[in-house]
Structures are given as C-alpha cells and as structure tokens.
Design a protein around this motif. Structure first.
Motif, PDB file in Angstrom:
ATOM      1  N   THR A 292       0.853  -1.203   0.000  1.00 34.61           N
ATOM      2  CA  THR A 292       0.000   0.000   0.000  1.00 34.61           C
ATOM      3  C   THR A 292       0.882   1.244   0.000  1.00 34.61           C
ATOM      4  OG1 THR A 292      -0.132  -0.259   2.378  1.00 34.61           O
ATOM      5  CG2 THR A 292      -2.103  -0.866   1.106  1.00 34.61           C
ATOM      6  N   ILE A 293       0.547   2.126  -0.883  1.00 34.29           N
ATOM      7  CA  ILE A 293       1.288   3.385  -0.967  1.00 34.29           C
ATOM      8  C   ILE A 293       0.591   4.392  -0.073  1.00 34.29           C
ATOM      9  CG2 ILE A 293       1.874   5.286  -2.523  1.00 34.29           C
ATOM     10  CD1 ILE A 293       2.162   3.131  -4.718  1.00 34.29           C
ATOM     11  N   LYS A 294       1.366   5.010   0.798  1.00 30.96           N
ATOM     12  CA  LYS A 294       0.776   6.009   1.690  1.00 30.96           C
ATOM     13  C   LYS A 294       0.368   7.230   0.872  1.00 30.96           C
ATOM     14  CE  LYS A 294       2.514   5.486   6.346  1.00 30.96           C
ATOM     15  NZ  LYS A 294       3.395   6.102   7.332  1.00 30.96           N
ATOM     16  N   THR A 295      -0.811   7.708   1.108  1.00 35.09           N
ATOM     17  CA  THR A 295      -1.277   8.880   0.362  1.00 35.09           C
ATOM     18  C   THR A 295      -1.740   9.970   1.316  1.00 35.09           C
ATOM     19  OG1 THR A 295      -3.507   7.987   0.225  1.00 35.09           O
ATOM     20  CG2 THR A 295      -2.042   7.528  -1.643  1.00 35.09           C
ATOM     21  N   ILE A 296      -1.884  11.125   0.736  1.00 29.96           N
ATOM     22  CA  ILE A 296      -2.407  12.262   1.492  1.00 29.96           C
ATOM     23  C   ILE A 296      -3.464  12.945   0.617  1.00 29.96           C
ATOM     24  CG2 ILE A 296      -0.275  13.492   0.849  1.00 29.96           C
ATOM     25  CD1 ILE A 296      -0.758  15.342   3.222  1.00 29.96           C
ATOM     26  N   ARG A 297      -4.621  13.203   1.208  1.00 30.80           N
ATOM     27  CA  ARG A 297      -5.731  13.772   0.435  1.00 30.80           C
ATOM     28  C   ARG A 297      -5.665  15.299   0.480  1.00 30.80           C
ATOM     29  NH1 ARG A 297      -9.767  11.703  -2.172  1.00 30.80           N
ATOM     30  NH2 ARG A 297     -11.806  12.736  -2.379  1.00 30.80           N
ATOM     31  N   LEU A 298      -5.496  15.879  -0.688  1.00 29.76           N
ATOM     32  CA  LEU A 298      -5.368  17.341  -0.802  1.00 29.76           C
ATOM     33  C   LEU A 298      -6.121  17.801  -2.045  1.00 29.76           C
ATOM     34  CD1 LEU A 298      -1.477  17.586  -0.396  1.00 29.76           C
ATOM     35  CD2 LEU A 298      -3.146  18.319   1.325  1.00 29.76           C
ATOM     36  N   THR A 299      -6.460  19.072  -2.073  1.00 33.87           N
ATOM     37  CA  THR A 299      -6.923  19.612  -3.358  1.00 33.87           C
ATOM     38  C   THR A 299      -5.693  19.738  -4.250  1.00 33.87           C
ATOM     39  OG1 THR A 299      -6.539  21.940  -2.861  1.00 33.87           O
ATOM     40  CG2 THR A 299      -8.691  21.020  -2.203  1.00 33.87           C
TER      41      THR A 299
ATOM     42  N   VAL B  78       1.062  23.860  -4.108  1.00 33.24           N
ATOM     43  CA  VAL B  78       1.847  24.773  -3.267  1.00 33.24           C
ATOM     44  C   VAL B  78       2.680  23.995  -2.248  1.00 33.24           C
ATOM     45  CG1 VAL B  78       0.262  26.705  -3.641  1.00 33.24           C
ATOM     46  CG2 VAL B  78      -0.007  25.295  -1.601  1.00 33.24           C
ATOM     47  N   LYS B  79       2.144  22.876  -1.789  1.00 35.31           N
ATOM     48  CA  LYS B  79       2.917  22.050  -0.846  1.00 35.31           C
ATOM     49  C   LYS B  79       4.181  21.521  -1.531  1.00 35.31           C
ATOM     50  CE  LYS B  79       2.251  17.885   2.078  1.00 35.31           C
ATOM     51  NZ  LYS B  79       2.711  18.390   3.369  1.00 35.31           N
ATOM     52  N   TRP B  80       4.009  21.072  -2.768  1.00 36.41           N
ATOM     53  CA  TRP B  80       5.163  20.545  -3.509  1.00 36.41           C
ATOM     54  C   TRP B  80       6.187  21.654  -3.774  1.00 36.41           C
ATOM     55  CZ3 TRP B  80       7.720  21.114  -8.195  1.00 36.41           C
ATOM     56  CH2 TRP B  80       8.559  20.064  -8.566  1.00 36.41           C
ATOM     57  N   LEU B  81       5.688  22.810  -4.210  1.00 36.91           N
ATOM     58  CA  LEU B  81       6.615  23.917  -4.508  1.00 36.91           C
ATOM     59  C   LEU B  81       7.404  24.338  -3.269  1.00 36.91           C
ATOM     60  CD1 LEU B  81       4.447  26.188  -6.842  1.00 36.91           C
ATOM     61  CD2 LEU B  81       6.414  24.787  -7.513  1.00 36.91           C
ATOM     62  N   SER B  82       6.772  24.207  -2.112  1.00 35.02           N
ATOM     63  CA  SER B  82       7.423  24.704  -0.891  1.00 35.02           C
ATOM     64  C   SER B  82       8.610  23.833  -0.456  1.00 35.02           C
ATOM     65  CB  SER B  82       6.406  24.800   0.252  1.00 35.02           C
ATOM     66  OG  SER B  82       6.082  23.506   0.726  1.00 35.02           O
ATOM     67  N   VAL B  83       8.774  22.666  -1.065  1.00 39.75           N
ATOM     68  CA  VAL B  83       9.889  21.784  -0.649  1.00 39.75           C
ATOM     69  C   VAL B  83      10.869  21.513  -1.787  1.00 39.75           C
ATOM     70  CG1 VAL B  83       8.660  20.736   1.294  1.00 39.75           C
ATOM     71  CG2 VAL B  83       8.444  19.699  -0.989  1.00 39.75           C
ATOM     72  N   GLN B  84      10.839  22.330  -2.817  1.00 37.36           N
ATOM     73  CA  GLN B  84      11.828  22.202  -3.903  1.00 37.36           C
ATOM     74  C   GLN B  84      12.985  23.136  -3.568  1.00 37.36           C
ATOM     75  OE1 GLN B  84      11.061  19.635  -5.880  1.00 37.36           O
ATOM     76  NE2 GLN B  84       9.264  19.628  -4.535  1.00 37.36           N
ATOM     77  N   MET B  85      14.153  22.569  -3.304  1.00 40.40           N
ATOM     78  CA  MET B  85      15.230  23.325  -2.681  1.00 40.40           C
ATOM     79  C   MET B  85      16.423  23.541  -3.611  1.00 40.40           C
ATOM     80  SD  MET B  85      13.535  23.433   0.058  1.00 40.40           S
ATOM     81  CE  MET B  85      14.541  24.193   1.312  1.00 40.40           C
TER      82      MET B  85
ATOM     83  N   GLU C   8       2.368  10.246  -0.658  1.00 43.75           N
ATOM     84  CA  GLU C   8       3.110  11.072   0.308  1.00 43.75           C
ATOM     85  C   GLU C   8       4.539  11.359  -0.152  1.00 43.75           C
ATOM     86  OE1 GLU C   8       1.261  10.363   4.735  1.00 43.75           O
ATOM     87  OE2 GLU C   8       3.347   9.839   4.409  1.00 43.75           O
ATOM     88  N   ALA C   9       5.106  10.366  -0.839  1.00 38.91           N
ATOM     89  CA  ALA C   9       6.505  10.494  -1.281  1.00 38.91           C
ATOM     90  C   ALA C   9       6.703  11.666  -2.233  1.00 38.91           C
ATOM     91  CB  ALA C   9       6.956   9.193  -1.955  1.00 38.91           C
ATOM     92  N   PHE C  10       5.623  12.061  -2.901  1.00 39.01           N
ATOM     93  CA  PHE C  10       5.701  13.181  -3.843  1.00 39.01           C
ATOM     94  C   PHE C  10       6.157  14.461  -3.142  1.00 39.01           C
ATOM     95  CE2 PHE C  10       3.211  16.406  -6.505  1.00 39.01           C
ATOM     96  CZ  PHE C  10       4.064  16.341  -7.598  1.00 39.01           C
ATOM     97  N   PHE C  11       5.871  14.544  -1.864  1.00 39.50           N
ATOM     98  CA  PHE C  11       6.155  15.792  -1.134  1.00 39.50           C
ATOM     99  C   PHE C  11       7.442  15.736  -0.320  1.00 39.50           C
ATOM    100  CE2 PHE C  11       1.572  15.341  -1.750  1.00 39.50           C
ATOM    101  CZ  PHE C  11       1.325  16.463  -2.527  1.00 39.50           C
ATOM    102  N   GLU C  12       8.272  14.719  -0.570  1.00 39.42           N
ATOM    103  CA  GLU C  12       9.599  14.682   0.059  1.00 39.42           C
ATOM    104  C   GLU C  12      10.411  15.860  -0.484  1.00 39.42           C
ATOM    105  OE1 GLU C  12      11.196  12.516   2.230  1.00 39.42           O
ATOM    106  OE2 GLU C  12       9.143  11.795   2.602  1.00 39.42           O
ATOM    107  N   PRO C  13      11.137  16.582   0.354  1.00 39.41           N
ATOM    108  CA  PRO C  13      11.965  17.685  -0.164  1.00 39.41           C
ATOM    109  C   PRO C  13      12.955  17.183  -1.216  1.00 39.41           C
ATOM    110  CG  PRO C  13      11.843  17.777   2.223  1.00 39.41           C
ATOM    111  CD  PRO C  13      11.191  16.486   1.814  1.00 39.41           C
ATOM    112  N   ARG C  14      13.166  18.003  -2.216  1.00 41.43           N
ATOM    113  CA  ARG C  14      14.063  17.609  -3.307  1.00 41.43           C
ATOM    114  C   ARG C  14      15.017  18.754  -3.616  1.00 41.43           C
ATOM    115  NH1 ARG C  14      12.301  15.068  -9.135  1.00 41.43           N
ATOM    116  NH2 ARG C  14      14.371  15.189 -10.037  1.00 41.43           N
ATOM    117  N   VAL C  15      16.264  18.409  -3.858  1.00 45.36           N
ATOM    118  CA  VAL C  15      17.269  19.430  -4.189  1.00 45.36           C
ATOM    119  C   VAL C  15      17.475  19.450  -5.703  1.00 45.36           C
ATOM    120  CG1 VAL C  15      19.692  20.100  -3.940  1.00 45.36           C
ATOM    121  CG2 VAL C  15      18.426  19.233  -1.951  1.00 45.36           C
ATOM    122  N   TRP C  16      17.429  20.660  -6.269  1.00 44.67           N
ATOM    123  CA  TRP C  16      17.640  20.831  -7.715  1.00 44.67           C
ATOM    124  C   TRP C  16      19.025  21.435  -7.934  1.00 44.67           C
ATOM    125  CZ3 TRP C  16      14.129  18.979 -11.201  1.00 44.67           C
ATOM    126  CH2 TRP C  16      12.911  18.565 -10.652  1.00 44.67           C
ATOM    127  N   ARG C  17      19.896  20.665  -8.530  1.00 37.55           N
ATOM    128  CA  ARG C  17      21.255  21.145  -8.801  1.00 37.55           C
ATOM    129  C   ARG C  17      21.290  21.728 -10.212  1.00 37.55           C
ATOM    130  NH1 ARG C  17      24.528  16.433  -8.132  1.00 37.55           N
ATOM    131  NH2 ARG C  17      24.826  17.001  -5.963  1.00 37.55           N
TER     132      ARG C  17
END
Ligand SMILES: Cc1ncc(C[n+]2csc(CCOP(=O)(O)OP(=O)(O)O)c2C)c(N)n1
Ligand SMILES: [Mg+2]
Length: 613
Positions: free
Chosen positions: A2-9, A15-22, A198-207
């Motif tokens: 089972t893949i953990k999910t989070i229910r969002l609009t 915006v949640k995803w954008l906030s963790v792109q580093m 949920e994994a979609f929202f793990e912080p990610r570093v862009w080099r």
C-alpha cells in the motif's frame, strides 16, 4: 504494497510541492508567489496559498504584468539560482502576463506562471472571461502562453501535477533550456481533491548542472584560436548565468585576448579591467567597435548574437573573420555558421585554456581604450553653468549618477534612451549593471528595480526611467512603499518618446506622434510626476540641475521607501559617442528628400551585412 497517500486539493498539492523544492544552498527554489486573485484562482490556489502561510509566502501586486517583471528581475539578479511564481485569474489577469512571460523567454529567465484556466469539466461554459473558439473547443486565452513559454502545460486533472511539476522545475533549473514555465490551472481542478502519494512531497534538491564540452569541439576551437591574429571575445549574459566572470578574465589574460561585453553581459567584469574594451555594436563604445570591425576571430561566450551586439551583422567587417560560439544551447552555438562548442562557460573556458597552454595572441593596440575613456569623461561631464537655462542631456544625467555611484550600486533600465546610453557610457563595477534588453520592455523599470532589491537587499538599486516608460507602468511603486523596499528612481522627463523620435528622424521620417509637441493633443500636458509618485507614498522630488541630482541621490540612500527624483532633460541630443548602424527598415519607395537620403544611408550599410560565416 500500500502506498501512503495524502488527500489534498490539487491547488494544495501544488503549493505544498513547490514549498519543498530546494536549492543546493538549502533555500526554496521558488521564493514565493505574486498573486492577484479573481475567479479562476481565488477559491483554489488562493485558499491553498493562505493555508501554506510562510512556508511559501504570497505577495499582492498591482498588475499581473509588472508583478511578473519583479519576479523576472529577481531571477536575473540571482543568476537563475532562484525564482518566483506569479498567479492570476483567468482571462485578462492571465493575458496581462503574456508580455512578461515573453520577456522572460527572450532573456532565458525562470519564472513560474500559474494563470487560472477555464473549467476542465465544461459544465458552466462559457464562464466569465472565457474565449469561445467556434472551431476548437480546447482553446483558452492561456494558449497565448504556448509560444512564449519554455514549457507549457494545462492542468486538467489533479494527477497531472505528478508529472508536470517536476518537469516545470527541471526546465527552470536546466541551464540550456531555462525559461518561463506556464502551468495553466483549470479552476475546477484546483479545487478537486485527490489522494497524492506522500513520497511526492519529500523535499528535493535541484542542482544546476554544468555540462562538459565535447573534447573534439574544444580541440577545434583551440586550433582556430591559435591561428588567429586579432581575436576578440564577446562576453554575453551566459557568462553571468554560469558565474564564469572570473574564468572569463583569467582566460583573456592567459591568452592575451581583449574582450567586450554585451548588454546582458555588461558588468560581468569591472569596466576598468585593462582587457575590457567596453560594449560592442549598435550602442557600443568606439574602442570595442574598432576591435570588432578588425577581428579575424570573434569568440562568443554565452551570447545569442542579438542585432544590437552584431550591429545587425554589419559590425564584424574583417573579410577573413570567423565566428566561434561557446554556449550551453546548441541553438546558439551553431548560429550563423559559427564553429560550435556546446558546454558550460566556466568549464569550457577552463578546458579551452588548458588546450591552448601558453599560447598568447599577438599584441594589440590599447590606445583606442585610453581614447575612449577620455571621450566618456568628456560627454558625461557636468554642464558648465552658462546662464542660458539649457536643460541637461540624458548623458549628463548618467554622469551625475556615475559620480556618486559606489561598489554597492546596481543601475537598471529596460527601454528608452537610457539602455543604449548606459551601455555605451556606464562604467560598471562588477555586478553593478542590470539591463533588460532582450525584450526592452517599457514598464519593466519600476517593478524590476523592486525585484532586484528583493533579491539583493545589500545593494543600492538605481532605476533609470523615461517619462514614457513611467507612464506605461509605475504602480508597483505603491507595492514597494508598503513592503518597504527602497530604491532610487531617476525619472528623465523629456516630454515624450525621445529615443524613438530620434530614430524616426534617422530613418527619414517626419517628427510625428512621439513627442507630445508632435502629437494630436488639444493642450500640451504638464504631468506632475512628483505629485504622482508621492500619491503612492514614495518620496518624490524634482531637481533643477545635475549638481542637485547628485546630492539628492546620496540623500536617498538613507530612506526605507523608494525615492523618485524627477529631472527635465533635453530630448534632442543622443549619446554623442560610440555606436554603430542598426538595421531598421527604411521605406523603399516614395517620400521626400530626407527619405531618399535615409534610403541611401540604409543601402550603404546593408551592403556591409554579412549574415553567414
Ligand atoms: C511595451 C513597449 N512599447 C513600445 C516600445 C517601443 N519604445 C521603445 S523606447 C520608447 C519610448 C520611450 O520613451 P521614454 O521612456 O520617455 O524614454 P526616452 O526615449 O524619452 O528617454 C518606445 C515607444 C517598447 N520598447 N516597449
Ligand atoms: Mg521621454
């Protein structure tokens, strides 16, 4: 499994995803979001932005185009290492941003545009502000963004975010294809709930990567450089974006090759470096243009060879000339038959230098550089008080600002007399020059100055703006007042579109519809720019002389709000030094004698154009 999910609009997910792109430095790549709400973004994105709070701040602007200008200036100042997003309602809010998106595209700058779009489910169609196309049901106003975006997508299902958001960041952080991204977001989809992994929202570093050049291309370049008798380097904006400023100087010094700086490349290195001959082309210095005219090898580094740089391809006149182009984009590296070397400027200059070993180009005459410095000093000198009441020229205004500028000063502009005059005459400290001359968009100036200051609060930002550009867009001044973002605006009021009036005359035209004096008006306007700027809360004043201007710029340094200093200038004189022909098509038939003269001049210069190597 089972893949953990989070229910969002979908809007919350964006915006949640954008906030963790580093960035590699540990900051958000998207600093925050400029927003003007309306239907199409208020209920979806608006609610989501409110919910995320300071984790992705929202700023209110006055006009979608100009708040995007601020975002563009921010990204340019930070050399594309960070960016901002801009969101609008559907319809006019969205199309207001098309000009800014084009500006970002031409200048290859990252901005994330999020215009609201029509309902994907089409239930309420046609909604307010919806464009109805009789023959194509998929058309919306946002299709205007397609040709002017580095990546365009329309989000019509919540799960589209899983693929389009990574693509958006990949585009904005890719140095070769970097540009604006448009994610047109259907308004019903913004509000739709979805179970995101949920994994979609793990912080990610862009080099931001630095591609190596192909050793075979490096070897080819080394061979032609060794053979060259009179090489010149054209240092473009790519040198700055690659942060290769010191590498360029090291290369030039090691191999004894003088360099010139384009509008986008100006200020990469200090004007007083002995190998810096100034700017090439239409608004170039006499010393740079002499070098370019005689060069048998033109080495472009991070330049796209825009017509102002090449004098519409009539500048490089040596019959034996050869073009080489070091550029991350294959598109630019192979332009006009140039010998290409595709790679990051910093890395490539290092590899090329190693391949050249101790090779040094033959000695060149540096006298033109000395002469040019004397010319600059002469034309920008403060006017003698002759009691005749003559208005100062724009060039004398530049002199005034130059005399009080410090290592902290960044001068900026975009359109009018000043970009050309500054390119020719401004003696830029390293990092002290910000010119939007890819799109040369009137109305960029005030909002752009705010964007620069937001990116570099430690700098003194001086914005040159003509009366015409100020009239076109000035209202982000109010935003800067309320956000306490100080910069100094030097507003040169010559009562019309001075530079286009001069161009009109040069092209054999009658003076017509540029200056108010030549326009269809009942009375000559007396626009009170001081009252106008003060009404928005800025400090505003008018100065009567060059000496007073100098003094007031120094005083402005202490303020926490923008200062607008207005000065009346003489519209007639141009730069009076340097320069080269620019291809502006002159009517080929009819007209009075002045048109015939302009035509003869045009044909003579066009004969010098060489459009392929
Ligand atoms: C949005 C936009 N519209 C038109 C132009 C063409 N244009 C370039 S400069 C200029 C006149 C600028 O007048 P002003 O700001 O007063 O500067 P001046 O030349 O008088 O110093 C015009 C119309 C442009 N660059 N951008
Ligand atoms: Mg003007």
């Amino acid at each position: 499994m089972t893949i953990k999910t989070i229910r969002l609009t979908a809007a919350q997910a964006m915006v949640k995803w954008l906030s963790v792109q580093m960035t590699e430095e540990g900051e958000r790549f998207i600093d925050g979001v400029w927003a003007i709400f309306g239907h199409g973004n208020v209920a979806g994105i608006g609610e989501a932005l409110h919910g995320i709070g300071d984790a992705l701040p929202t700023w209110r602007g006055q006009n979608e185009q100009t708040m995007a200008h601020a975002a563009i200036a921010y990204a340019k100042t930070l050399k594309r290492t960070r960016a901002q997003a801009v969101t609008s309602s559907i319809g006019p809010g969205a199309t207001n941003m098309v000009t800014a998106c084009t500006l970002a595209h031409v200048n290859r700058l990252p901005v994330l545009f999020i215009p609201g779009d029509v309902f994907a489910n089409r239930r309420p169609d046609p909604v307010l502000q919806q464009v109805e196309d009789f023959g194509d049901a998929t058309v919306s106003a946002n299709d205007c963004f397609r040709p002017v975006s580095a990546y365009f997508d329309r989000i019509m299902r919540p799960e589209h975010l899983l693929t389009c958001l990574p693509r958006a960041l990949a585009t904005m952080t890719d140095p070769a294809i970097c540009g604006p991204v448009t994610l047109a977001f259907c308004q019903d989809v913004q509000a739709e709930a979805y179970d995101y992994p949920e994994a979609f929202f793990e912080p990610r570093v862009w080099r931001i990567r630095r591609p190596e050049p192909d050793p075979r291309e490096v070897a080819d370049l080394a061979e032609v450089i060794r053979a060259a008798k009179r090489p010149v380097i054209i240092s473009g904006g790519g040198v700055i974006y690659s942060q290769a400023e010191a590498d360029l100087v090291a290369f030039a010094e090691a191999h004894n090759i003088p360099f010139v700086e384009t509008q986008a490349g100006k200020g990469a290195n200090s004007w007083d470096h002995p190998l810096n001959f100034g700017s090439p082309g239409v608004t170039g210095s006499a010393s740079a243009n002499a070098l370019c005219a005689e060069a048998d090898l033109v080495i472009g580094v991070g330049t796209r060879f825009q017509d102002f740089t090449t004098g519409s391809w009539a500048l490089f006149r040596n019959a034996a000339r050869r073009l080489v182009s070091i550029n991350l984009a294959g598109y630019d590296a192979t332009k006009r038959g140039s010998l290409p070397c595709v790679g990051d400027a910093k890395i490539t200059l290092g590899r090329l230098s190693a391949a050249l070993g101790d090779h040094r180009a033959p000695a060149f005459d540096a006298q033109s550089r000395t002469d040019w410095r004397a010319t600059v000093a002469r034309v920008t000198a403060a006017p003698e008080a002759d009691g005749a009441g003559n208005l100062p020229s724009d060039v004398q205004v530049i002199g005034a600002v130059q005399r009080v500028a410090t290592e902290r000063t960044v001068v900026m502009c975009a359109a009018g007399t000043m970009p050309g005059a500054l390119q020719v005459l401004w003696q830029a400290a390293a990092g002290g020059y910000h010119m939007e001359y890819g799109y040369s968009c009137m109305g960029y100036e005030v909002a752009g100055a705010m964007g620069i200051k937001l990116a570099r609060p430690d700098k003194e930002v001086i914005c040159f703006v003509g009366d015409g550009s100020y009239m076109m867009a000035n209202s982000e001044l109010a935003t800067a007042v309320m956000r306490r973002v100080p910069f100094t605006v030097v507003l040169t009021d010559n009562r019309g579109y001075g530079c286009i009036n001069r161009l009109q005359i040069e092209c054999g035209g009658a003076e017509f519809n540029n200056m108010y004096k030549d326009s269809n008006v009942e009375v000559q306007p007396e626009i009170d720019f001081v009252a106008h700027a003060a009404a928005m809360g800025a400090h505003a004043e008018k100065v009567g002389s060059i000496a007073e201007l100098e003094a007031r710029i120094v005083v402005a340094r202490g303020r926490k709000i923008p200062s607008v200093i207005v000065i009346d200038t003489d519209a007639v004189p141009g730069t009076g030094a340097g320069g080269h022909w620019w291809d502006v098509a002159v009517p080929q038939a009819g007209g009075p004698e002045r048109l015939e003269r302009a035509r003869a001049h045009y044909n003579q210069n066009a004969a010098e154009q060489r459009t392929f190597d």
